[in-house]
Design a protein around this motif. Structure first.
Motif, PDB file in Angstrom:
ATOM      1  N   ASP A   1       0.802  -1.227   0.000  1.00  0.00           N
ATOM      2  CA  ASP A   1       0.000   0.000   0.000  1.00  0.00           C
ATOM      3  C   ASP A   1       0.830   1.270   0.000  1.00  0.00           C
ATOM      4  O   ASP A   1       0.415   2.310   0.530  1.00  0.00           O
ATOM      5  CB  ASP A   1      -0.965   0.024   1.210  1.00  0.00           C
ATOM      6  CG  ASP A   1      -1.901  -1.165   1.195  1.00  0.00           C
ATOM      7  OD1 ASP A   1      -2.218  -1.654   0.097  1.00  0.00           O
ATOM      8  OD2 ASP A   1      -2.322  -1.599   2.287  1.00  0.00           O
TER       9      ASP A   1
ATOM     10  N   GLY B   1      -4.586  -4.137  -3.832  1.00  0.00           N
ATOM     11  CA  GLY B   1      -5.549  -3.091  -4.164  1.00  0.00           C
ATOM     12  C   GLY B   1      -4.744  -1.864  -4.540  1.00  0.00           C
ATOM     13  O   GLY B   1      -4.100  -1.264  -3.685  1.00  0.00           O
ATOM     14  N   HIS B   2      -4.700  -1.545  -5.812  1.00  0.00           N
ATOM     15  CA  HIS B   2      -3.871  -0.431  -6.297  1.00  0.00           C
ATOM     16  C   HIS B   2      -4.789   0.724  -6.712  1.00  0.00           C
ATOM     17  O   HIS B   2      -5.605   0.571  -7.618  1.00  0.00           O
ATOM     18  CB  HIS B   2      -2.996  -0.895  -7.459  1.00  0.00           C
ATOM     19  CG  HIS B   2      -1.961  -1.908  -7.043  1.00  0.00           C
ATOM     20  ND1 HIS B   2      -1.019  -2.413  -7.895  1.00  0.00           N
ATOM     21  CD2 HIS B   2      -1.715  -2.476  -5.838  1.00  0.00           C
ATOM     22  CE1 HIS B   2      -0.249  -3.268  -7.238  1.00  0.00           C
ATOM     23  NE2 HIS B   2      -0.657  -3.327  -5.994  1.00  0.00           N
TER      24      HIS B   2
ATOM     25  N   ALA C   1      -7.439  -0.821   0.701  1.00  0.00           N
ATOM     26  CA  ALA C   1      -8.150  -0.661  -0.575  1.00  0.00           C
ATOM     27  C   ALA C   1      -8.880  -1.946  -0.964  1.00  0.00           C
ATOM     28  O   ALA C   1      -9.821  -1.920  -1.744  1.00  0.00           O
ATOM     29  CB  ALA C   1      -7.160  -0.260  -1.673  1.00  0.00           C
TER      30      ALA C   1
HETATM   31 MG    MG Z   1      -2.869  -1.565  -1.854  1.00  0.00          MG
END
Ligand code: MG
Ligand code: GDP
Ligand code: IMO
Length: 428
Positions: free
Chosen positions: A13, A40-41, A298
């Motif tokens: 993250d 989760g980008h 995310a």
């Molecule tokens: Mg992430």
């Protein structure tokens, strides 16, 4: 042409998605090399926030190929949702998205096994994202896995059933029944059909031919070095090689092809899930970092644990990855702190050390901090490094000196535009 690699130096993250999106224009191909929907980008531009899980972060740029490499694990259900969402934004996935036939598939039963394993661990659980990552990589190295290429074979269903039988046997050893496999299976099979309609390719051949014809490639990492299966805070890690070497095995590129290695870190430190975190601030300062930095996962929405920057851990990550350029994220989150602390070493078994020891378990290492002056200015509108507050320049300079690698990009907000280049040898 060569390959550049961009990866996280902390516990994930760090802001990889944002920076890959910013750098995409300089490349022909963006390629994810490991991990899966545990990632989760986040990308932000034109007042929209996008979160990508399996698809590379170059996907919003026209004319750029985005490759999901063989080192990635794919959950067809999540993948389908991601692709459909992109289509909704007008992204032409037929044109720009390529998927390696050698990428492994996450089955519904992998997700169940992940949940059963975590439940059995009680308070010692890893804090997994429960996306089936661990069990899928276990089947890969155990030589039982199913790959994307298998969905094109006539006997795919037999292969699926054989693996499912194995999983049922393993599950019978757990006291875990909180699932409905039938409904998960129907959705999964439908998503497998959808996957068949996408561009499935022999990606190692594709990428090597692309290099020979002069195309430039950016390899995008997921997670971070401290979550690496070998070098992370084991066993509180993920199940893939998150470090630079993972880009070779996860894409089929030779080590001597790698040129720049971009190492991304936050100006402070976060971790989501269980495991040791020496500089964690379990107090109001940690709370403030979480609040100002919107530190919530995310992928899972879980609150991220927050703490000060840890230089021994960063140096370790720089060494094992061969980082050539550093990118410092979320500098804006530190605005308003009168003073900042940076961990420069640890007290370990009665002595002072400045490297990361075998175990960083709570109670074993106590951080030694250096105090630096903070800055009060809002820097989210900053456009040129020259105009940065002196204390921020001093912070950057101190880190460059300590780490021995230049910081070439500074991020001052989540938006694509809130990104500042620092000339390579700029001094404060
Ligand atoms: Mg992430
Ligand atoms: P990744 O997994 O490395 O791509 O990072 P995540 O997307 O999981 O987490 C990074 C979070 O920080 C996201 O919510 C981004 O929108 C946000 N972000 C990225 N860079 C900055 C920055 O410089 N400042 C602030 N305030 N937020 C940022
Ligand atoms: P990105 O790419 C932060 C953490 C989980 C858990 C451990 C194992 O967005 O930086 P897993 O689901 O892999 O079995 O979980 O790793 N984790 C991440 N933490 N960012 C990620 O990805 C992560 N992917 C996994 O929280 O502690």
């Amino acid at each position: 042409m060569a390959v550049d690699v961009l990866l996280g130096l902390q516990w994930g993250d760090e802001g990889k998605g944002k920076i890959v999106d910013v750098l995409t224009r300089e490349y022909d191909i963006i390629a994810r090399f490991q991990g899966g929907p545990n990632a989760g980008h986040t990308l932000e531009f034109e007042n929209i926030k996008h979160v990508l899980h399996t698809i590379p972060s170059g996907i919003f740029h026209q004319g750029i190929k985005n490759l999901v490499g063989n080192g990635v694990v794919i959950d067809p259900i999540i993948f389908k949702k991601e692709v459909e969402a992109l289509k909704g934004y007008g992204v032409n996935v037929n044109e720009s998205l390529l998927i390696s036939r050698k990428a492994h598939l996450i089955l519904p039963s992998h997700r169940i096994l992940d949940a059963a394993s975590e439940a059995s661990k009680g308070k010692n659980k890893i804090g997994s994202t429960l996306k089936g990552i661990g069990p899928t990589y276990m089947d890969k190295t155990g030589r039982n896995g199913l790959r994307v290429g298998d969905i094109e074979l006539d006997d795919f269903e037999q292969r699926y059933n054989a693996l499912l039988d194995k999983h049922r046997q393993i599950l019978s050893h757990y006291e875990y029944s909180d699932y409905n496999l039938d409904s998960m299976e129907a959705e999964w099979m439908e998503a497998v059909d959808y996957l068949r309609s996408l561009n499935l390719i022999d990606s190692e051949h594709y990428i090597n031919e692309a290099m020979k014809s002069g195309k430039s490639i950016l390899a995008e990492g997921a997670q971070g070095s401290l979550l690496d299966i070998d070098f992370g805070s084991y066993p509180f890690v993920t199940s893939s090689t998150t470090m630079c070497a993972g880009s070779c095995t996860g894409l089929g590129i030779a080590p001597n092809r790698i040129q720049e290695v971009f190492g991304i870190f936050k100006a402070y430190c976060t971790r989501v899930g269980s495991g040791p975190f020496p500089t964690e601030l379990d107090n109001e300062v940690g709370e403030l970092l979480r609040k100002n930095g919107h530190e919530f996962g995310a992928t899972t929405g879980r609150p991220r644990r927050c703490g000060w920057l840890d230089l021994p851990a960063l140096k370790y990550a720089i060494d094992i990855n061969g980082v050539t350029q550093l990118i410092m994220m979320k500098s804006d989150v530190l605005s308003g702190f009168e003073t900042l602390q940076v961990c420069v070493g640890y007290e370990y078994k009665g002595t002072k050390i400045d490297h990361l020891p075998y175990s960083i378990d709570e109670g074993l290492v106590k951080p030694i901090y250096k105090e630096l002056a903070g800055w009060s200015e809002d820097i989210t509108q900053l456009e040129h490094y020259d105009e940065a507050p002196q204390s921020l320049k001093d912070y950057v300079e101190f880190l460059q000196q300590e780490l021995g690698v230049p910081i070439t990009i500074l991020s001052v907000g989540p938006n694509r535009n809130q990104t500042i280049r620092i000339e390579k040898h700029a001094t404060a």
